[in-house]
Scaffold this motif. Sequence first.
Motif, mmCIF file in Angstrom:
data_model
loop_
_atom_site.group_PDB
_atom_site.id
_atom_site.type_symbol
_atom_site.label_atom_id
_atom_site.label_comp_id
_atom_site.label_asym_id
_atom_site.label_seq_id
_atom_site.Cartn_x
_atom_site.Cartn_y
_atom_site.Cartn_z
ATOM 1 N N ALA A 1 3.640 -0.696 -1.855
ATOM 2 C CA ALA A 1 5.128 -1.514 -1.523
ATOM 3 C C ALA A 1 5.360 -2.269 -1.505
ATOM 4 O O ALA A 1 5.853 -3.093 -1.437
ATOM 5 C CB ALA A 1 5.506 0.100 -0.772
ATOM 6 N N ALA A 2 4.173 -2.547 -0.254
ATOM 7 C CA ALA A 2 3.766 -4.482 0.072
ATOM 8 C C ALA A 2 3.179 -4.708 -0.747
ATOM 9 O O ALA A 2 3.130 -6.859 -1.001
ATOM 10 C CB ALA A 2 3.662 -4.134 1.310
ATOM 11 N N GLY A 3 3.103 -4.855 -2.069
ATOM 12 C CA GLY A 3 2.471 -5.751 -2.996
ATOM 13 C C GLY A 3 1.142 -5.739 -2.538
ATOM 14 O O GLY A 3 0.898 -6.692 -4.044
ATOM 15 N N LEU A 4 0.659 -5.061 -2.069
ATOM 16 C CA LEU A 4 -1.272 -5.458 -2.213
ATOM 17 C C LEU A 4 -1.722 -4.175 -2.673
ATOM 18 O O LEU A 4 -1.068 -3.160 -2.798
ATOM 19 C CB LEU A 4 -1.271 -4.879 -0.945
ATOM 20 N N ARG A 5 -3.057 -4.557 -3.890
ATOM 21 C CA ARG A 5 -3.877 -3.310 -4.390
ATOM 22 C C ARG A 5 -3.859 -2.431 -2.805
ATOM 23 O O ARG A 5 -4.493 -3.066 -2.025
ATOM 24 C CB ARG A 5 -5.112 -4.059 -4.608
ATOM 25 N N ALA A 6 -4.735 -1.101 -3.566
ATOM 26 C CA ALA A 6 -4.760 0.176 -2.530
ATOM 27 C C ALA A 6 -6.343 0.118 -2.515
ATOM 28 O O ALA A 6 -6.977 0.999 -2.606
ATOM 29 C CB ALA A 6 -4.037 1.171 -2.594
ATOM 30 N N THR A 7 -7.330 -1.122 -2.158
ATOM 31 C CA THR A 7 -8.557 -1.097 -1.777
ATOM 32 C C THR A 7 -8.967 -0.175 -0.660
ATOM 33 O O THR A 7 -8.484 0.395 0.322
ATOM 34 C CB THR A 7 -9.547 -2.199 -1.779
ATOM 35 N N GLU A 8 -10.400 0.872 -0.828
ATOM 36 C CA GLU A 8 -10.962 1.417 -0.118
ATOM 37 C C GLU A 8 -11.047 -0.242 1.610
ATOM 38 O O GLU A 8 -10.734 1.186 2.425
ATOM 39 C CB GLU A 8 -12.500 1.917 -0.392
ATOM 40 N N GLN A 9 -11.384 -0.685 1.287
ATOM 41 C CA GLN A 9 -11.459 -2.296 2.918
ATOM 42 C C GLN A 9 -9.895 -1.761 2.999
ATOM 43 O O GLN A 9 -9.519 -1.838 5.055
ATOM 44 C CB GLN A 9 -11.738 -2.948 2.546
ATOM 45 N N ARG A 10 -9.088 -2.355 2.430
ATOM 46 C CA ARG A 10 -7.802 -2.397 2.922
ATOM 47 C C ARG A 10 -7.258 -0.937 4.426
ATOM 48 O O ARG A 10 -6.996 -0.569 5.038
ATOM 49 C CB ARG A 10 -6.455 -2.898 2.397
ATOM 50 N N VAL A 11 -7.193 0.228 2.865
ATOM 51 C CA VAL A 11 -7.123 2.041 3.652
ATOM 52 C C VAL A 11 -7.419 2.102 4.861
ATOM 53 O O VAL A 11 -6.886 2.685 6.020
ATOM 54 C CB VAL A 11 -7.647 2.644 2.494
ATOM 55 N N ALA A 12 -9.157 1.024 4.808
ATOM 56 C CA ALA A 12 -10.292 1.528 6.294
ATOM 57 C C ALA A 12 -9.804 0.644 7.460
ATOM 58 O O ALA A 12 -9.373 1.580 8.642
ATOM 59 C CB ALA A 12 -11.096 0.997 5.835
ATOM 60 N N VAL A 13 -9.053 -0.212 7.240
ATOM 61 C CA VAL A 13 -8.351 -1.370 8.258
ATOM 62 C C VAL A 13 -7.275 -0.874 8.898
ATOM 63 O O VAL A 13 -7.397 -0.856 10.003
ATOM 64 C CB VAL A 13 -8.667 -3.140 7.812
ATOM 65 N N LEU A 14 -6.309 0.152 8.078
ATOM 66 C CA LEU A 14 -5.097 0.265 8.215
ATOM 67 C C LEU A 14 -5.047 1.421 9.264
ATOM 68 O O LEU A 14 -4.733 1.909 9.822
ATOM 69 C CB LEU A 14 -4.157 1.203 6.898
ATOM 70 N N GLN A 15 -6.366 2.504 8.849
ATOM 71 C CA GLN A 15 -7.347 3.284 9.212
ATOM 72 C C GLN A 15 -7.363 3.488 10.938
ATOM 73 O O GLN A 15 -6.989 3.702 12.220
ATOM 74 C CB GLN A 15 -7.974 4.219 8.585
ATOM 75 N N ALA A 16 -8.470 2.571 10.247
ATOM 76 C CA ALA A 16 -8.701 1.350 12.214
ATOM 77 C C ALA A 16 -7.517 0.877 13.162
ATOM 78 O O ALA A 16 -8.139 1.711 14.472
ATOM 79 C CB ALA A 16 -9.943 1.104 11.683
ATOM 80 N N LEU A 17 -6.509 0.941 12.572
ATOM 81 C CA LEU A 17 -5.626 0.049 13.398
ATOM 82 C C LEU A 17 -4.826 1.482 14.201
ATOM 83 O O LEU A 17 -4.009 0.951 14.930
ATOM 84 C CB LEU A 17 -5.236 -0.721 12.222
ATOM 85 N N SER A 18 -4.375 2.450 13.240
ATOM 86 C CA SER A 18 -3.617 3.425 13.408
ATOM 87 C C SER A 18 -4.478 4.491 14.271
ATOM 88 O O SER A 18 -3.830 4.669 15.587
ATOM 89 C CB SER A 18 -3.871 4.516 12.265
#
Length: 145
Positions: free
Chosen positions: A15-32
């Motif tokens: 939705a933010a215009g970014l590809r949903a890569t494993e690394q991006r998802v992992a970074v979001l999970q870490a920040l969560s």
Amino acid sequence: MTTTEMPDLRESLRAAGLRATEQRVAVLQALSSQPHADAAGVLAAVTPTLPDTSVQAVYGILGALTDAGLVRRIEPAGSPARYELRIGDNHHHIVCSNCGAIGDVDCAVGHAPCLTPSSTSGFTITTAEVTYWGLCPDCAAGPVA
């Protein structure tokens, strides 16, 4: 964004215009799970599941997430940049001057930008960033280093 569910994280990225890569998802999970983490803390959280992730990749992802409005970057004096998922509400922060722990503080007074300056010098004020300093409960209970 407060959930760590993979489909929701992936959808938020898309939705933010970014590809949903494993690394991006992992970074979001870490920040969560680690609000106010710095890049080193995010890297430490991501490495167990994605061991080939570099610190440069984490910085790049944090920059992209910040630019896309999914993450907020804060920079307390004397501390590396920190990142959080709590966005869009112009909240403030309290920092322990002993150990560096960071907590959220809701708007000081009224609605965003929370503070009314004595003069705007012609600027249109959209946000106010306030950092409170003090001792966290753990440091207040023990000797100051």
